[in-house]
Design an enzyme around this catalytic site. Structure first.
Site, PDB file in Angstrom:
ATOM      1  CD  GLU A   1      -2.930  -1.157   2.287  1.00 58.48           C
ATOM      2  OE1 GLU A   1      -4.104  -1.445   2.028  1.00 58.48           O
ATOM      3  OE2 GLU A   1      -2.558  -0.892   3.442  1.00 58.48           O
TER       4      GLU A   1
ATOM      5  CB  CYS B   1       2.753   7.753   3.071  1.00 61.27           C
ATOM      6  SG  CYS B   1       3.211   6.685   4.421  1.00 61.27           S
TER       7      CYS B   1
ATOM      8  CB  CYS C   1       7.190  -4.267   9.290  1.00 60.96           C
ATOM      9  SG  CYS C   1       8.290  -3.250  10.307  1.00 60.96           S
TER      10      CYS C   1
ATOM     11  CB  CYS D   1       5.483  -1.356  16.547  1.00 66.19           C
ATOM     12  SG  CYS D   1       7.156  -0.754  16.266  1.00 66.19           S
TER      13      CYS D   1
ATOM     14  CB  CYS E   1       2.420  -0.790  13.720  1.00 66.83           C
ATOM     15  SG  CYS E   1       2.640  -0.448  11.966  1.00 66.83           S
TER      16      CYS E   1
ATOM     17  CB  CYS F   1       0.209   6.801  11.475  1.00 64.94           C
ATOM     18  SG  CYS F   1       0.628   8.410  10.916  1.00 64.94           S
TER      19      CYS F   1
HETATM   20  N1  SAH Z   1       8.904   1.684  10.600  1.00 66.13           N
HETATM   21  C1  SAH Z   1       9.049   3.098  10.598  1.00 66.13           C
HETATM   22  C2  SAH Z   1       8.106   3.829   9.660  1.00 66.13           C
HETATM   23  C3  SAH Z   1       6.675   3.428   9.610  1.00 66.13           C
HETATM   24  S1  SAH Z   1       5.387   4.098  10.463  1.00 66.13           S
HETATM   25  C4  SAH Z   1       8.893   3.620  11.994  1.00 66.13           C
HETATM   26  O1  SAH Z   1       8.614   2.850  12.899  1.00 66.13           O
HETATM   27  O2  SAH Z   1       9.119   4.799  12.228  1.00 66.13           O
HETATM   28  C5  SAH Z   1       5.219   5.771  10.550  1.00 66.13           C
HETATM   29  C6  SAH Z   1       4.772   6.216  11.952  1.00 66.13           C
HETATM   30  O3  SAH Z   1       3.460   5.739  12.304  1.00 66.13           O
HETATM   31  C7  SAH Z   1       5.713   5.683  13.027  1.00 66.13           C
HETATM   32  O4  SAH Z   1       6.009   6.719  13.932  1.00 66.13           O
HETATM   33  C8  SAH Z   1       4.871   4.635  13.694  1.00 66.13           C
HETATM   34  O5  SAH Z   1       5.325   4.358  14.982  1.00 66.13           O
HETATM   35  C9  SAH Z   1       3.513   5.268  13.633  1.00 66.13           C
HETATM   36  N2  SAH Z   1       2.427   4.339  13.895  1.00 66.13           N
HETATM   37  C10 SAH Z   1       2.391   3.008  13.713  1.00 66.13           C
HETATM   38  N3  SAH Z   1       1.206   2.501  14.095  1.00 66.13           N
HETATM   39  C11 SAH Z   1       0.465   3.543  14.508  1.00 66.13           C
HETATM   40  C12 SAH Z   1      -0.859   3.666  14.985  1.00 66.13           C
HETATM   41  N4  SAH Z   1      -1.660   2.612  15.129  1.00 66.13           N
HETATM   42  N5  SAH Z   1      -1.302   4.895  15.287  1.00 66.13           N
HETATM   43  C13 SAH Z   1      -0.508   5.978  15.126  1.00 66.13           C
HETATM   44  N6  SAH Z   1       0.750   5.925  14.678  1.00 66.13           N
HETATM   45  C14 SAH Z   1       1.237   4.714  14.374  1.00 66.13           C
END
Ligand code: SAH
Length: 340
Positions: A90, A103, A110, A114, A117, A331
């Site tokens: 995506e 984006c 990944c 986390c 996510c 995000c």
């Molecule tokens: N892997 C990288 C980039 C991807 S995500 C990273 O971790 O930075 C881009 C941003 O969205 C990151 O700050 C991530 O932590 C955040 N993110 C992921 N899941 C989220 C969620 N459910 N709500 C809000 N932000 C989220």
């Protein structure tokens, strides 16, 4: 077949020499791909028929197909691209005032795990090549028949876990003869791979580094982000300070606010202590709900209180606009897909 979009300009020159061509051909091909945006070698009419044939036989332009396109009520568009190997990723286009931001995804899946996510809940497949990263931008620009102004590496994947390909993609994106997007309009976001933060600092690329911090102490951060067990908050902050020293650039810290988890004033206080005196900016993200996720978004009132506390204590903080959440394009809501 080699993907011709995997080469930055210097590499393409070498590649062409290796097949018995002159280096200026690389610039011509680059222009056809990134400025004129053609989809076939046949259309590259200033190349000899012979060269066009050679290119057709040995290289691909890796044009992605759009499998699905969704549009949010706020205008955000989410694309599902067929990456031509049975997988799909995506990519999101956000528009705000005259800014158009893409984006991009950097991996199919990944490995970071986390807890909040959606990109991480399903098995990791592979890194995207630099050409596949760049193709996401070309395909979106072709769809909207317009150029975009900003690129954020905030889609599926951990960009610094696919370091070489991401750097190569940035060089193509940034090259005035390539996509010609200024480095200051390119952001790379990382969950905190410390050694790669040092590598990036030494690249001499003027892109913006975003750090997904989300918590200020090891206990809380490790509970949200397993990568913290590898590189803890202290090591991460040291790397960030060194990054600023080496590059003289501001870092952007991302902090997703989850109700009763990391959103009370104690957390804000700890965050101020951690970041005090640093050349930085805090981007507060109202946490987005994901399937089976245990975190709940903080109330708007709390988010504003949190921001105000930071601002009142010398830390510049803003709240990220929530774009595309109705189509799972916000995000943390992007996922890889398998094609049957
Ligand atoms: N892997 C990288 C980039 C991807 S995500 C990273 O971790 O930075 C881009 C941003 O969205 C990151 O700050 C991530 O932590 C955040 N993110 C992921 N899941 C989220 C969620 N459910 N709500 C809000 N932000 C989220």
């Amino acid at each position: 077949m080699k993907n011709i979009k995997n080469y930055n300009l210097e590499d393409l020159k070498q590649e062409l020499v290796s097949i018995g061509e002159k280096t200026y051909r690389a610039e011509q091909i680059f222009k056809w791909i990134y400025v004129d945006k053609v989809n076939t070698f046949e259309e590259m009419t200033n190349l000899s028929l012979d060269l066009r044939k050679k290119l057709e036989e040995n290289y691909t332009l890796c044009n992605f197909n759009i499998i699905k396109k969704q549009e949010s009520v706020d205008g955000t568009k989410k694309y599902l691209f067929d990456v031509l190997d049975g997988n799909a990723i995506e990519t999101v286009l956000m528009e705000y005032n005259s800014w158009k931001t893409i984006c991009v995804s950097s991996q199919i899946g990944c490995r970071m795990g986390c807890k909040f996510c959606a990109s991480t809940g399903i098995p990791f497949i592979r890194n995207l090549t630099s050409g596949e990263i760049v193709e996401q931008i070309l395909a979106v620009e072709q769809d909207i028949q317009d150029k975009v102004s900003n690129i954020v590496f905030m889609g599926i994947g951990e960009p610094l876990d696919n370091y070489d390909n991401v750097i190569k993609a940035i060089k193509i994106i940034n090259n005035p003869k390539g996509l010609n997007i200024g480095a200051r309009h390119i952001s790379v976001s990382t969950s905190g791979l410390v050694p790669r933060i040092y590598d990036l600092a030494n690249e001499n690329i003027q892109c913006t580094l975003s750090i997904s911090l989300h918590a200020t102490n090891d206990e809380k951060r490790s509970s949200m982000m397993p990568v913290n067990n590898l590189y803890n908050v202290k090591e991460l902050m040291k790397a960030c300070k060194d990054y600023i020293k080496i590059t003289n650039k501001r870092i952007s810290f991302e902090y997703a606010l989850a109700k009763d988890n990391n959103d009370n004033l104690e957390d804000a206080k700890e965050l101020v202590n951690l970041l005090k005196g640093m050349l930085c900016h805090v981007n507060l993200i109202p946490i987005n709900k994901i399937e089976n996720g245990k975190y709940i978004k903080s109330s708007n009132e709390n988010i504003i209180k949190f921001r105000d506390y930071l601002n009142e204590h010398g830390i510049v903080a803003t709240i990220r606009r929530e774009l595309g959440s109705d189509i799972d394009a916000a995000c943390g809501q992007l996922r890889r897909k398998s094609l049957e």
